[in-house]
Design a protein around this motif. Structure first.
Motif, PDB file in Angstrom:
ATOM      1  N   ALA A  11      28.580  53.082  76.866  1.00 32.06           N
ATOM      2  CA  ALA A  11      28.598  52.017  76.017  1.00 32.06           C
ATOM      3  C   ALA A  11      29.848  51.999  74.993  1.00 32.06           C
ATOM      4  N   VAL A  12      30.283  50.904  74.824  1.00 27.34           N
ATOM      5  CA  VAL A  12      31.600  50.712  73.927  1.00 27.34           C
ATOM      6  C   VAL A  12      31.297  49.804  72.916  1.00 27.34           C
ATOM      7  N   VAL A  13      31.579  50.165  71.654  1.00 27.13           N
ATOM      8  CA  VAL A  13      31.178  49.307  70.502  1.00 27.13           C
ATOM      9  C   VAL A  13      32.472  48.514  70.260  1.00 27.13           C
ATOM     10  N   VAL A  14      32.209  46.939  70.548  1.00 28.25           N
ATOM     11  CA  VAL A  14      33.324  46.143  70.297  1.00 28.25           C
ATOM     12  C   VAL A  14      33.389  45.531  68.833  1.00 28.25           C
ATOM     13  N   SER A  15      32.377  45.136  68.098  1.00 27.08           N
ATOM     14  CA  SER A  15      32.134  44.700  66.881  1.00 27.08           C
ATOM     15  C   SER A  15      31.040  45.201  66.351  1.00 27.08           C
ATOM     16  N   ASN A  16      31.084  45.653  64.976  1.00 23.23           N
ATOM     17  CA  ASN A  16      29.746  46.105  64.186  1.00 23.23           C
ATOM     18  C   ASN A  16      29.439  44.746  63.357  1.00 23.23           C
ATOM     19  N   ASP A  60      29.476  46.638  74.582  1.00 25.56           N
ATOM     20  CA  ASP A  60      29.313  46.328  76.070  1.00 25.56           C
ATOM     21  C   ASP A  60      29.042  47.518  76.695  1.00 25.56           C
ATOM     22  N   ILE A  61      28.042  47.371  77.874  1.00 27.08           N
ATOM     23  CA  ILE A  61      27.681  48.399  78.609  1.00 27.08           C
ATOM     24  C   ILE A  61      28.429  48.376  79.805  1.00 27.08           C
ATOM     25  N   TYR A  62      28.999  49.492  80.118  1.00 25.45           N
ATOM     26  CA  TYR A  62      29.894  49.375  81.370  1.00 25.45           C
ATOM     27  C   TYR A  62      29.005  50.045  82.573  1.00 25.45           C
ATOM     28  N   PHE A  63      29.189  49.373  83.812  1.00 27.16           N
ATOM     29  CA  PHE A  63      28.539  50.028  84.988  1.00 27.16           C
ATOM     30  C   PHE A  63      29.424  50.726  85.860  1.00 27.16           C
TER      31      PHE A  63
END
Length: 327
Positions: free
Chosen positions: A310-315, A323-326
């Motif tokens: 999981a990557v936090v793009v914006s709070n 974004d959840i990466y596969f």
């Protein structure tokens, strides 16, 4: 029949060769029948006493998949339109919405309000926010249904935004869920949506609605009432049948929010997840009354170094994104 009558009407001085053979076989059979029978019985006993393939364990054969992991089938329940869940006098009950009549009692609810980060069983990648301020009154997330996995095996995938009343073994979660594959709610080798409420020992779901790859989803959880320390919530997908929605009343405050990828039966991550690089859980908005929450997402990865993360793009709220990466 005619041939047998002809033989019976003609007495013969001597036995023909076929008849002699038949008589001899009859005598031998009478003499050795007990031995043959003993051999047959012995062989049969040996076959039955040979170690058979073990049957499925009763402890695991009746388990079904839910967004909270495997649970006994008897503990998972469908909540049809016109009904909702409510905690009354410490007991979880199914109520008829139009009359308030109790339809079914699911037993006592044990509540442990301790706040701590969970052990993510089945949660492959997620981001969470632990709210310590005013109660969350709305939590909305938009995402697009991914493409079908290349390897359409027996895997089950869940993508959702959800809220919990803590992160202990006795905590509950309410969540609008996109699923691929089978679960206790149904499903198969296609994408479908429904809403879930899962307590520490039981799970409840609405009607499963099939959706197409590329469809836009908006999962919404709203606080619908407050009475002292008891809160009521509704979970739904905007624009989809209300039959999939779920209402639960008089539960503890849900203060722990998450954006999550959960999976089971994925033996080949390269082919059993969607071919999309990632899925954007976007347009996130969390309200505390009429005020947008000040969010700080914390990403968690179950297997360090894996592609699923999981990557936090914006709070931000509104307009937040995880974004959840596969891959």
């Amino acid at each position: 029949m005619k041939k047998l009558m002809h033989r019976r009407g003609r007495p013969q001085a001597s036995l023909s060769l076929p008849l002699r053979q038949w008589v001899l076989a009859s005598l031998l059979l009478r003499r050795w029948a007990p031995v043959c029978l003993a051999l047959i019985v012995f062989a049969a006993c040996r076959k039955e006493t040979a170690t058979p393939a073990p049957p499925p364990s009763s402890a695991t054969s009746d388990l079904v998949i839910t967004p909270a992991g495997y649970m006994p089938r008897s503990s998972v329940h469908y909540i049809a339109p016109g009904y909702h869940l409510s905690v009354e006098n410490g007991r979880l009950q199914k109520m008829e919405t139009s009359t308030g009549r109790t339809i079914e009692d699911f037993g006592p609810v044990t509540i442990t309000p301790t706040r701590r980060v969970p052990e993510a069983q089945g949660w492959i990648a997620y981001a969470f926010w632990n709210n310590t301020g005013a109660a969350i009154t709305s939590f909305t997330t938009n995402w697009v249904v991914p493409s079908f996995p290349a390897n359409r095996g027996s895997q089950t995938l869940f993508l959702f935004n959800g809220m919990q009343d803590g992160t202990t073994a006795s905590s509950y979660i309410i969540q609008p869920v996109l699923q691929w594959g089978p679960s206790a709610a149904g499903g198969g080798k296609y994408w479908a949506i429904t809403n879930w409420y899962v307590s520490s020992s039981q799970a409840f779901f609405g009607s499963l609605v099939r959706v197409s790859a590329g469809a836009s989803l908006t999962g919404v959880m709203k606080e619908t009432a407050v009475s002292g320390s008891n809160y009521s919530y509704n979970s739904s997908f905007t624009g989809y049948s209300s039959a999939s929605a779920l209402q639960v009343n008089n539960v503890p405050q849900a203060f722990w929010a998450a954006e999550t990828l959960e999976s089971y039966g994925v033996t080949s991550p390269g082919t059993m997840y969607p071919p999309n690089t990632d899925i954007a859980m976007k347009s996130i908005q969390i309200l505390q009354g009429s005020t947008n929450a000040s969010i700080s997402w914390t990403p968690v990865q179950q297997v360090s170094g894996s592609a699923q993360r999981a990557v936090v793009v914006s709070n931000a709220s509104p307009g937040g994104e995880v974004d959840i990466y596969f891959r």
